[in-house]
Motif scaffolding. Sequence first.
Motif, PDB file in Angstrom:
ATOM      1  N   ILE A 213      -0.691  13.218  11.010  1.00  0.00           N
ATOM      2  CA  ILE A 213       0.400  12.451  10.406  1.00  0.00           C
ATOM      3  C   ILE A 213       1.713  12.903  11.038  1.00  0.00           C
ATOM      4  O   ILE A 213       2.028  14.099  11.038  1.00  0.00           O
ATOM      5  N   GLY A 214       2.461  11.948  11.558  1.00  0.00           N
ATOM      6  CA  GLY A 214       3.766  12.262  12.131  1.00  0.00           C
ATOM      7  C   GLY A 214       4.910  12.018  11.165  1.00  0.00           C
ATOM      8  O   GLY A 214       5.897  12.761  11.163  1.00  0.00           O
ATOM      9  N   SER A 215       4.780  10.964  10.350  1.00  0.00           N
ATOM     10  CA  SER A 215       5.842  10.619   9.402  1.00  0.00           C
ATOM     11  C   SER A 215       5.284   9.633   8.389  1.00  0.00           C
ATOM     12  O   SER A 215       4.147   9.175   8.502  1.00  0.00           O
ATOM     13  N   GLY A 216       6.115   9.293   7.413  1.00  0.00           N
ATOM     14  CA  GLY A 216       5.675   8.301   6.437  1.00  0.00           C
ATOM     15  C   GLY A 216       6.579   8.242   5.237  1.00  0.00           C
ATOM     16  O   GLY A 216       7.562   8.983   5.116  1.00  0.00           O
ATOM     17  N   GLN A 217       6.235   7.337   4.344  1.00  0.00           N
ATOM     18  CA  GLN A 217       6.874   7.258   3.032  1.00  0.00           C
ATOM     19  C   GLN A 217       5.787   6.955   2.011  1.00  0.00           C
ATOM     20  O   GLN A 217       4.863   6.185   2.270  1.00  0.00           O
ATOM     21  N   VAL A 218       5.910   7.595   0.873  1.00  0.00           N
ATOM     22  CA  VAL A 218       4.938   7.432  -0.205  1.00  0.00           C
ATOM     23  C   VAL A 218       5.704   7.131  -1.484  1.00  0.00           C
ATOM     24  O   VAL A 218       6.683   7.822  -1.796  1.00  0.00           O
ATOM     25  N   THR A 298       4.035   2.166   0.456  1.00  0.00           N
ATOM     26  CA  THR A 298       3.414   3.380   0.959  1.00  0.00           C
ATOM     27  C   THR A 298       2.879   3.145   2.371  1.00  0.00           C
ATOM     28  O   THR A 298       2.109   2.204   2.606  1.00  0.00           O
ATOM     29  N   GLN A 299       3.269   3.998   3.309  1.00  0.00           N
ATOM     30  CA  GLN A 299       2.838   3.850   4.691  1.00  0.00           C
ATOM     31  C   GLN A 299       2.916   5.191   5.411  1.00  0.00           C
ATOM     32  O   GLN A 299       3.768   6.018   5.122  1.00  0.00           O
ATOM     33  N   LEU A 300       1.986   5.402   6.350  1.00  0.00           N
ATOM     34  CA  LEU A 300       1.967   6.596   7.180  1.00  0.00           C
ATOM     35  C   LEU A 300       1.935   6.184   8.640  1.00  0.00           C
ATOM     36  O   LEU A 300       1.374   5.145   8.997  1.00  0.00           O
ATOM     37  N   GLN A 301       2.537   7.037   9.485  1.00  0.00           N
ATOM     38  CA  GLN A 301       2.505   6.814  10.929  1.00  0.00           C
ATOM     39  C   GLN A 301       1.897   8.041  11.610  1.00  0.00           C
ATOM     40  O   GLN A 301       2.070   9.174  11.144  1.00  0.00           O
ATOM     41  N   ASP A 302       1.206   7.807  12.728  1.00  0.00           N
ATOM     42  CA  ASP A 302       0.666   8.916  13.504  1.00  0.00           C
ATOM     43  C   ASP A 302       1.783   9.539  14.350  1.00  0.00           C
ATOM     44  O   ASP A 302       2.931   9.063  14.319  1.00  0.00           O
ATOM     45  N   PRO A 303       1.511  10.614  15.110  1.00  0.00           N
ATOM     46  CA  PRO A 303       2.581  11.255  15.882  1.00  0.00           C
ATOM     47  C   PRO A 303       3.238  10.355  16.914  1.00  0.00           C
ATOM     48  O   PRO A 303       4.361  10.629  17.351  1.00  0.00           O
TER      49      PRO A 303
END
Length: 341
Positions: A213-218, A298-303
């Motif tokens: 996981i590089g970044s995100g918002q939950v 809610t979303q996550l990003q890889d590096p």
Amino acid sequence: MTLTLDRSKTSSWWIVLLLVVMVCLPSTLHAGGGQMTLRINDTMAEAGDMAAIVLRTYAPRGISQGQICFRSASAARTQDGTGGPFATLEEVIVFSEDGDAEVIETFDDGTQTTLIEFESLSATINWADGPLAVLFFRLHATLSPGQEFELELDLADTFVFDADGQPISLVPRSGALEIRAPGDPYELSAEGDDVGPGEVAVLGVETSELFEIGSGQVVLRYDPDLAGGLPTVVMDPRHGSASFNVDDSVPGRVWVDFVSADASLNQVPGQLISVHLPIATDAPIGNQSLVSLDPLLTQLQDPQGMAIQLALANDVLEIVEGGLIFADGFETGLAPWIVVQ
């Protein structure tokens, strides 16, 4: 998928986490002897990949030394004739506040039995509840998607001692390893709690497998009528490093933005985000309310900044008489999985 594990050991970050624990669990903080639940978290991994087996507790209680024995039991034998999923044990990490945990590990691939012995001269293993140890296994490449393997502790060869050398009675909780299909979404779950009026609920956002996981918002939602104060958010660095910002301006909603500059977040799966929520003293006993992840926000990003496909699950916050020792709502998601891109 290649994961680079951060083996650096620092203790400064424990200060903040320890202050939160002292507020939330003043009656049990670092108590010796007694009883402690030791759980093997459920996990998933692809055939041939690395699997992280996390052993966690639900209350801080300093441990000086111990030994843990666990094994896997398969529902069906693997295609290459072996009786379990693990090919090799790659690494074992035992966490201590002072970073002084010494570990000796052995693995028998024939019996699929793992034995780890550990010691901390400062007796600060499990100084804060959560992940006590993590074991990284390379899985057999011949495993099939959908196979499941039970992971269980062998109490006859498992024991831990407090700072005074007194044994701590363990309550074991088995886990499971599921072989995931390539391309399946990664699970991200809201975690609820069972708590009494006037106590502090520990809600959370939890993963069940290794992925970068590089970044995100939950965005976590709960019933604002049950709140007795503003929530406090903690991101435990045992799961990896991250900087984060919190917006709790809307009652019943916690919005967390985060960045993991070194992509180490989720190097140890589990409760990446913990939300400590004071419960109103007049909260009705027996009330059950939804704790959920907002699928639109809610979303996550890889590096590399690419979106990670997620399967979201919800849980419940239940008001009970006097509260319980721990919550493990991750096992009892209420809603069907919601897949988001």
